[in-house]
Motif scaffolding. Structure first.
Motif, mmCIF file in Angstrom:
data_model
loop_
_atom_site.group_PDB
_atom_site.id
_atom_site.type_symbol
_atom_site.label_atom_id
_atom_site.label_comp_id
_atom_site.label_asym_id
_atom_site.label_seq_id
_atom_site.Cartn_x
_atom_site.Cartn_y
_atom_site.Cartn_z
ATOM 1 N N UNK A 26 0.816 -1.149 0.125
ATOM 2 C CA UNK A 26 -0.063 -0.012 -0.075
ATOM 3 C C UNK A 26 0.898 1.148 0.027
ATOM 4 N N UNK A 27 2.111 1.307 0.174
ATOM 5 C CA UNK A 27 2.908 2.348 0.214
ATOM 6 C C UNK A 27 3.906 2.608 1.422
ATOM 7 N N UNK A 28 4.009 4.053 2.070
ATOM 8 C CA UNK A 28 5.074 4.245 2.779
ATOM 9 C C UNK A 28 4.620 5.250 3.788
ATOM 10 N N UNK A 29 4.744 5.337 4.855
ATOM 11 C CA UNK A 29 4.339 6.229 5.986
ATOM 12 C C UNK A 29 5.497 6.609 6.863
ATOM 13 N N UNK A 30 5.665 7.727 7.224
ATOM 14 C CA UNK A 30 6.649 8.364 8.044
ATOM 15 C C UNK A 30 6.305 8.889 9.465
ATOM 16 N N UNK A 31 7.109 8.335 10.436
ATOM 17 C CA UNK A 31 6.834 9.020 11.683
ATOM 18 C C UNK A 31 7.980 9.529 12.475
ATOM 19 N N UNK A 32 7.851 10.596 13.249
ATOM 20 C CA UNK A 32 8.991 11.038 13.835
ATOM 21 C C UNK A 32 8.950 10.620 15.347
ATOM 22 N N UNK A 33 10.097 10.342 15.713
ATOM 23 C CA UNK A 33 10.496 9.681 17.096
ATOM 24 C C UNK A 33 10.947 10.734 17.941
ATOM 25 N N UNK A 34 10.280 11.130 18.917
ATOM 26 C CA UNK A 34 11.009 12.192 19.893
ATOM 27 C C UNK A 34 12.030 11.887 20.657
ATOM 28 N N UNK A 35 12.723 12.619 21.614
ATOM 29 C CA UNK A 35 13.536 12.231 22.227
ATOM 30 C C UNK A 35 12.945 11.450 23.475
ATOM 31 N N UNK A 52 5.131 6.292 -3.605
ATOM 32 C CA UNK A 52 6.743 6.181 -3.713
ATOM 33 C C UNK A 52 7.268 6.519 -2.722
ATOM 34 N N UNK A 53 8.848 5.708 -2.222
ATOM 35 C CA UNK A 53 9.818 6.174 -1.527
ATOM 36 C C UNK A 53 10.297 7.123 -2.079
ATOM 37 N N UNK A 54 10.486 7.289 -3.025
ATOM 38 C CA UNK A 54 11.402 8.619 -3.413
ATOM 39 C C UNK A 54 10.753 9.863 -3.374
ATOM 40 N N UNK A 55 9.191 9.969 -3.499
ATOM 41 C CA UNK A 55 8.490 11.215 -3.305
ATOM 42 C C UNK A 55 8.406 11.486 -1.657
ATOM 43 N N UNK A 60 10.613 14.698 2.825
ATOM 44 C CA UNK A 60 11.444 15.021 4.282
ATOM 45 C C UNK A 60 12.893 15.483 3.821
ATOM 46 N N UNK A 61 13.493 15.342 2.793
ATOM 47 C CA UNK A 61 14.607 16.459 2.544
ATOM 48 C C UNK A 61 14.581 17.765 2.500
ATOM 49 N N UNK A 62 13.268 18.067 2.101
ATOM 50 C CA UNK A 62 13.072 19.522 1.934
ATOM 51 C C UNK A 62 12.646 20.247 3.082
ATOM 52 N N UNK A 63 12.255 19.392 4.369
ATOM 53 C CA UNK A 63 12.180 19.602 5.444
ATOM 54 C C UNK A 63 13.557 19.661 6.585
ATOM 55 N N UNK A 64 14.584 19.293 5.926
ATOM 56 C CA UNK A 64 15.537 19.291 6.597
ATOM 57 C C UNK A 64 16.204 17.808 7.136
ATOM 58 N N UNK A 65 15.454 16.799 6.994
ATOM 59 C CA UNK A 65 16.016 15.634 7.438
ATOM 60 C C UNK A 65 17.024 14.936 6.620
ATOM 61 N N UNK A 66 18.105 14.444 7.184
ATOM 62 C CA UNK A 66 19.328 14.049 6.433
ATOM 63 C C UNK A 66 19.410 12.451 6.372
ATOM 64 N N UNK A 67 18.740 11.615 7.325
ATOM 65 C CA UNK A 67 18.665 10.215 7.111
ATOM 66 C C UNK A 67 17.509 9.929 8.006
ATOM 67 N N UNK A 68 16.738 8.662 7.080
ATOM 68 C CA UNK A 68 15.861 7.953 7.869
ATOM 69 C C UNK A 68 16.003 6.387 8.160
ATOM 70 N N UNK A 69 15.351 5.975 9.121
ATOM 71 C CA UNK A 69 15.176 4.586 9.401
ATOM 72 C C UNK A 69 14.141 3.959 8.567
ATOM 73 N N UNK A 70 14.589 3.022 7.659
ATOM 74 C CA UNK A 70 13.444 2.293 6.922
ATOM 75 C C UNK A 70 13.159 0.981 7.575
ATOM 76 N N UNK A 71 11.935 0.871 7.736
ATOM 77 C CA UNK A 71 11.328 -0.449 8.604
ATOM 78 C C UNK A 71 10.891 -1.343 7.752
ATOM 79 N N UNK A 72 10.550 -2.522 7.843
ATOM 80 C CA UNK A 72 9.492 -3.276 7.091
ATOM 81 C C UNK A 72 8.815 -4.085 8.058
#
Length: 96
Positions: A26-35, A52-55, A60-72
């Motif tokens: 079905x696609x990809x979803x992002x979540x932000x984990x806080x401290x 799409x993962x690329x989208x 996220x890159x435009x928001x300033x994120x430099x790396x993400x953790x991809x989970x399956x």
């Protein structure tokens, strides 16, 4: 969490990491984990789910994120009814 809120959080170094979940067929979803280990779902406009993962990575890159953790969460073996893996998937760090 909106893109603006994510930019502010990154500016003040509040998020511990950004996780991208690969959802079965079905696609990809992002979540932000806080401290403090609480989490917020990343929402851009009405988009909670990206096809799409690329989208999603681009947004996220435009928001300033430099790396993400991809989970399956579900392995291919589970989908085809093989026994589950005993150790959870540690994820894959992707640079943006």
């Amino acid at each position: 969490m909106t893109p603006f809120q994510l930019r502010l959080a990154l500016l003040f170094r509040r998020p511990a990491r950004v996780e991208v979940l690969s959802l079965r067929s079905s696609g990809y979803r992002a979540r932000v984990i806080h401290m403090d280990e609480s989490s917020s779902e990343f929402v851009a406009g009405h988009a909670r789910l990206w096809l799409s993962l690329e989208g999603l990575k681009s947004r996220l890159r435009r928001c300033g994120v430099r790396q993400v953790l991809l989970l399956q969460p579900q392995a291919y073996d589970e989908i085809i009814s093989r026994p589950m893996i005993e150790e959870p998937d540690p994820g894959l760090w992707l640079p943006l």
